[in-house]
Motif scaffolding. Sequence first.
Motif, short mmCIF file in Angstrom:
data_model
loop_
_atom_site.label_atom_id
_atom_site.label_comp_id
_atom_site.label_asym_id
_atom_site.label_seq_id
_atom_site.Cartn_x
_atom_site.Cartn_y
_atom_site.Cartn_z
N TYR A 75 -9.48 21.15 -4.85
CA TYR A 75 -9.47 21.59 -3.45
C TYR A 75 -9.94 23.03 -3.29
CZ TYR A 75 -6.50 17.58 -2.08
OH TYR A 75 -5.99 16.33 -1.82
N GLY A 76 -10.52 23.32 -2.13
CA GLY A 76 -10.79 24.69 -1.70
C GLY A 76 -11.44 25.55 -2.77
N SER A 171 -16.35 9.35 -1.96
CA SER A 171 -16.65 10.76 -2.26
C SER A 171 -17.90 11.23 -1.53
CB SER A 171 -16.84 10.97 -3.77
OG SER A 171 -15.63 10.75 -4.46
N HIS A 172 -18.80 10.31 -1.26
CA HIS A 172 -20.06 10.66 -0.60
C HIS A 172 -20.02 10.38 0.90
CE1 HIS A 172 -21.60 11.02 -4.67
NE2 HIS A 172 -21.19 9.79 -4.91
N LYS A 236 -16.43 21.83 0.99
CA LYS A 236 -16.76 22.25 -0.38
C LYS A 236 -16.74 21.07 -1.34
CE LYS A 236 -14.91 26.92 0.30
NZ LYS A 236 -13.87 27.91 -0.10
N GLY A 237 -16.31 19.92 -0.86
CA GLY A 237 -16.31 18.71 -1.70
C GLY A 237 -15.03 17.92 -1.55
N LEU A 242 -10.14 13.16 -3.77
CA LEU A 242 -10.08 11.70 -3.84
C LEU A 242 -9.77 11.20 -5.25
CD1 LEU A 242 -13.07 11.03 -1.45
CD2 LEU A 242 -10.70 10.31 -1.04
N ASN A 243 -10.06 12.03 -6.25
CA ASN A 243 -9.77 11.63 -7.63
C ASN A 243 -8.28 11.42 -7.88
OD1 ASN A 243 -12.18 11.25 -8.98
ND2 ASN A 243 -12.38 13.38 -9.61
#
Length: 338
Positions: A75-76, A171-172, A236-237, A242-243
């Motif tokens: 995260y972050g 994730s996408h 940022k992702g 999600l993992n």
Amino acid sequence: MDPLKPESFKHRKEVLSTGRAYHFVDQLPVDYDPKRHPTLLCVHGFPDLWYGWRYQIGPWVRRGYRVVAPDMLGYGGSAKPTDAEEYTSKKLCADLAALLDVLGVRRAIVIGHDWGSYIAGRFALWQPDRLLALIIVPYTPPTREYIPLTEVVKRAPNLGYQLYFNDQKSSHEIPSHLGKFVGLMFADVSQYGNKQLDFTPKGALENILADPKTPTGLPTILNDTERAYYIQEFGKGMHGPLNYYRTSQCRHEEELAARLPAALSADLPYLFIWGTHDPTATPFVINKARKFISKYQDIAIEGRGHWLMVEAKDEVTKHISEWLEHLTCSHPREVSKL
């Protein structure tokens, strides 16, 4: 410390002995003395950030606590490994212990929410010597039998969204719909109550996100400033966050190999604080947790839902502060070990 100004908090970033870099807020009380001021380690859930504790950090610091709130792995500003196996509870708990080492803190009061509750509960099993007390939403004990997520969803259809999170495509896809996603996750259900936007059944979430008719401006528990910050940081992702949903078998195998106990340490003070409208705090889960906790105490906040730190920010701050004050007054020797 202004909850609407993230930059007003004291931010740090450190590479831990585990090799992973963590961003965290480290807020010290006036005239900080580790022998007098206990440390609160606040562990957020999904999807959240250190920022989830923004309304509690200042008041707790003013009451004399050191408050540490990390962006959890993925995260972050924290490291974002791509491999799901890097997000097992054993490794995350090792990270939290290493973070306490960086802080020079032997034992902390650990507070968790959502996924952070799960990790905090596992921290009490993987790192039992590093806790002074535990404050979380329901505790889930380790099990001897592994139940695949597909079977879990058959038994609990309201967990169907986890199948989507477990799928790599999320994730996408989720980053392409962050506005809708944040709106759904932090929705103020009391304002719209639209059953068509219930994302919990199998297949519902991906369809809602992809549907062009789904509004991007759903009423949420966040104001515009808070919403913008979450969208910025989640931008940022989302693969790392999600993992966490892709580790169930690895977690189970690690726990089985280590023979982790189901019960928490008999002398560990435990507070379960929950909103009566939180769908994750079911009577079954609550009653099950009681069997494994000797020093069980709970506080129910009427009419509040899942995001207690925002929906009931003043009540959460007050109830936990009062419980901690009673705890530290009752166990002064334990506090000195911090």
